[in-house]
Write an enzyme that holds these catalytic residues in place. Structure first.
Site, PDB file in Angstrom:
ATOM      1  N   GLU A 103       0.821  -1.213   0.000  1.00  5.97           N
ATOM      2  CA  GLU A 103       0.000   0.000   0.000  1.00  5.97           C
ATOM      3  C   GLU A 103       0.855   1.262   0.000  1.00  5.97           C
ATOM      4  O   GLU A 103       0.495   2.258  -0.640  1.00  5.97           O
ATOM      5  CB  GLU A 103      -0.946  -0.031   1.195  1.00  5.97           C
ATOM      6  CG  GLU A 103      -1.996  -1.132   1.044  1.00  5.97           C
ATOM      7  CD  GLU A 103      -3.057  -1.104   2.115  1.00  5.97           C
ATOM      8  OE1 GLU A 103      -4.230  -0.867   1.785  1.00  5.97           O
ATOM      9  OE2 GLU A 103      -2.710  -1.335   3.292  1.00  5.97           O
ATOM     10  N   GLU A 122      -4.134  -9.426   3.962  1.00  2.94           N
ATOM     11  CA  GLU A 122      -5.009  -9.119   5.098  1.00  2.94           C
ATOM     12  C   GLU A 122      -6.147 -10.124   5.258  1.00  2.94           C
ATOM     13  O   GLU A 122      -6.551 -10.440   6.386  1.00  2.94           O
ATOM     14  CB  GLU A 122      -5.593  -7.708   4.951  1.00  2.94           C
ATOM     15  CG  GLU A 122      -4.614  -6.589   5.277  1.00  2.94           C
ATOM     16  CD  GLU A 122      -3.808  -6.161   4.077  1.00  2.94           C
ATOM     17  OE1 GLU A 122      -3.172  -5.099   4.136  1.00  2.94           O
ATOM     18  OE2 GLU A 122      -3.793  -6.912   3.059  1.00  2.94           O
TER      19      GLU A 122
END
Length: 257
Positions: free
Chosen positions: A114, A134
């Site tokens: 990210e 995640e």
């Protein structure tokens, strides 16, 4: 020891994740220190480009999730002081306004990917392993991957990795356009620095305007960005950089004649 190192090299600010003994696991303290460093890049006129890298064999193993539980349970990221910049670039008002190059190596999971998606040019060592994992931990990405990955590599390609948590090899990341160059392990920092220095050597006002125009097209749409093309060029035409550029073209034509 600071969890983020900061060093100036000419016009480039080198910003390093510095928790190698923990595989640079990203905790709230590191987040705030990174925001401070990006704020310095954004606010100091002498700095023209940033290089984000990591000390050690791995870029980051991802979020130090235990230390983020309280933050995430509160429903928002830590508030950034005045002058700091959002490492994920999600807050447009606090996004760093100068180009940012990233050099990655080894494991680059969750927040690492990210952070990369918030940068502008990326280099990866051939041994880099990217992963938006995640979903394997019962949560989902909240640092921008769900917003940017579909833009970068297309909907189905993004879902392929967001919904499975599977790794993306360096070669596949290059094929998909997530990274612009591959380097031999250990050479990624030098190559990233060379790209950052090349950007920093260009006319800073022109670089900033080009970056802002491209970002505006992504955030507000192409039509809005088109409206600003000539109006935003107009003040640049009065700058010393533009005048020097025109003179250089004239001299070049004279030399050829």
């Amino acid at each position: 020891m600071n969890k983020i190192t900061v060093e100036e090299k000419g016009y480039v600010l080198q910003i390093g994740l510095n928790r190698p003994e923990k595989m640079n696991a990203y905790d709230p303290e590191m987040h705030m220190q990174l925001a401070e460093a990006l704020g310095r890049l954004n606010n100091e006129d002498k700095l023209r480009c940033g290089l984000l890298f990591a000390h050690g064999e791995n870029f980051t193993s991802g979020l130090d999730l235990v230390k983020w539980v309280e933050v995430f349970s509160g429903g928002q990221f830590p508030e950034l002081p005045s002058g700091y910049c959002d490492p994920f670039g999600l807050d447009e008002e606090k996004r760093v306004g100068k180009p940012l190059v990233m050099a990655a190596q080894g494991i680059c999971y969750t927040v690492g990917l990210e952070l990369m998606l918030a940068t502008d040019v990326r280099v990866a060592a051939k041994n880099t392993r990217f992963g938006q994992i995640e979903v394997k931990r019962g949560i989902y990405p909240v640092g921008g991957a769900t917003l940017r990955l579909p833009e970068e590599i297309g909907w189905a390609n993004a879902m392929r990795y967001l919904l499975t948590g599977d790794e993306i090899s360096a070669e596949e990341a290059y094929r998909l356009g997530l990274v612009q160059e591959l380097a031999e392990p250990g050479a990624e920092f030098a190559r990233g620095l060379a790209l950052a220095e090349s950007i920093a050597e260009q006319a800073p006002l022109g670089v900033k305007a080009a970056l802002m125009s491209a970002r505006l097209a992504k955030s507000a749409g192409v039509a809005k960005a088109k409206e600003r093309l000539l109006p935003d060029l107009q003040p640049l035409m009065q700058s010393e950089d533009a005048l020097e550029g025109v003179q250089a073209i004239v001299m070049e034509k004279v030399a050829h004649n």
